[in-house]
Design an enzyme around this catalytic site. Structure first.
Site, PDB file in Angstrom:
ATOM      1  N   GLY A 165       0.834  -1.196   0.000  1.00 18.24           N
ATOM      2  CA  GLY A 165       0.000   0.000   0.000  1.00 18.24           C
ATOM      3  C   GLY A 165       0.861   1.235   0.000  1.00 18.24           C
ATOM      4  O   GLY A 165       2.050   1.188   0.331  1.00 18.24           O
TER       5      GLY A 165
ATOM      6  N   GLY B 122       0.731   5.867   0.244  1.00 16.78           N
ATOM      7  CA  GLY B 122      -0.004   7.102   0.468  1.00 16.78           C
ATOM      8  C   GLY B 122       0.879   8.285   0.131  1.00 16.78           C
ATOM      9  O   GLY B 122       1.984   8.125  -0.412  1.00 16.78           O
TER      10      GLY B 122
ATOM     11  N   ASP C 258     -12.651   9.505   8.907  1.00 16.03           N
ATOM     12  CA  ASP C 258     -12.382   9.007   7.552  1.00 16.03           C
ATOM     13  C   ASP C 258     -12.818   7.544   7.430  1.00 16.03           C
ATOM     14  O   ASP C 258     -12.060   6.698   6.946  1.00 16.03           O
ATOM     15  CB  ASP C 258     -10.907   9.167   7.199  1.00 16.03           C
ATOM     16  CG  ASP C 258     -10.659   9.085   5.691  1.00 16.03           C
ATOM     17  OD1 ASP C 258     -11.630   9.261   4.917  1.00 16.03           O
ATOM     18  OD2 ASP C 258      -9.504   8.849   5.290  1.00 16.03           O
TER      19      ASP C 258
END
Length: 251
Positions: free
Chosen positions: A11, A13, A129
């Site tokens: 992952g 970001g 979120d």
């Protein structure tokens, strides 16, 4: 970090990547979030936000919340040693389906998510979120609430905030309107996730961010016929325009 065999990225970001890793001595498989100091130091307030994320997330212990095993830093990175969820997130899984999960599966996911949110509310933590992309699937098939980068610790259950943040499809009308919001805004996000799991997409999804926000502020959405009457009633109870009218999650 030398205690871990870092394998490959799972992952990424804006301020770093997440890697699968294995502890060299115990064999424990984990995820390591690398947060690059150089990048966050160039953005006003980001260092404070990251430290707040670590402070909040590291003390949470609940079966429905991704666990932080450890955290440390060096000259270049802040590292979070996280529970590994090898089956991705609910949003990615949803995209492989034609029109949502079956209701019995959604019921199981919702029960776990709500249990986790109730735990957060008891500790006066506003996630801010909650999206299907931030609900991870563990190796046992259970779900875990993750990514506390926008979370904030409230001093009082009635404390309100004014910062507009979150993912457009899941933010509440009060956040979209830049008015005061509190713990009830997470309840709205739960309603959006519930709807999306059943139908394949969030209730206020528009052509762009502006259209999505306008739909949220109007509170109007369409309910597909295949959704059961019980599910429709629950979604309606969660997606109430007035925060005080939303369903209380605690049983």
């Amino acid at each position: 970090l030398q205690n871990y065999n870092v394998q490959y990225s799972i992952g990424h970001g804006g301020f770093g990547n997440v890697y699968k890793a294995e502890h060299r001595f115990t064999g424990q498989k984990v995820a390591i979030k690398f947060i690059e100091k150089k990048k966050i130091q160039n953005h006003s307030g980001m260092m404070k936000r990251v430290l707040q994320e670590v402070a909040i997330h590291s003390r949470l212990k609940h079966p429905s919340i991704l666990e932080v095993y450890n955290y440390f830093e060096d000259a270049h990175y802040i590292y979070l040693i996280l529970e590994l969820c090898p089956h991705g997130d609910l949003n990615s899984k949803l995209k492989t389906l034609s029109c949502g999960f079956p209701e019995h599966e959604v019921r199981s996911y919702m029960q776990q998510i709500v249990d986790g949110i109730v735990y957060l509310q008891k500790h006066r933590i506003l996630h801010r979120d909650l999206t299907l992309s931030n609900i991870l699937i563990s190796r046992h098939g259970t779900v875990k609430i993750a990514d506390f980068g926008l979370a904030t610790q409230l001093q009082d259950v009635n404390e309100k905030h004014f910062t507009m943040c979150g993912t457009p499809n899941y933010i509440s009308p009060e956040v979209a309107s830049r008015t005061s919001h509190g713990l009830e805004s997470d309840v709205w996000s739960v309603g959006c996730m519930f709807y999306a799991m059943l139908t394949g997409k969030p209730p206020f999804d528009g052509e762009g961010v502006k259209e999505t926000l306008e739909r949220i502020k109007s509170g109007e959405y369409c309910m597909p016929d295949h959704v059961s009457s019980h599910a429709k009633h629950l979604i309606k109870s969660l997606l109430q325009m007035k925060p005080e009218d939303r369903l209380k999650l605690e049983r």
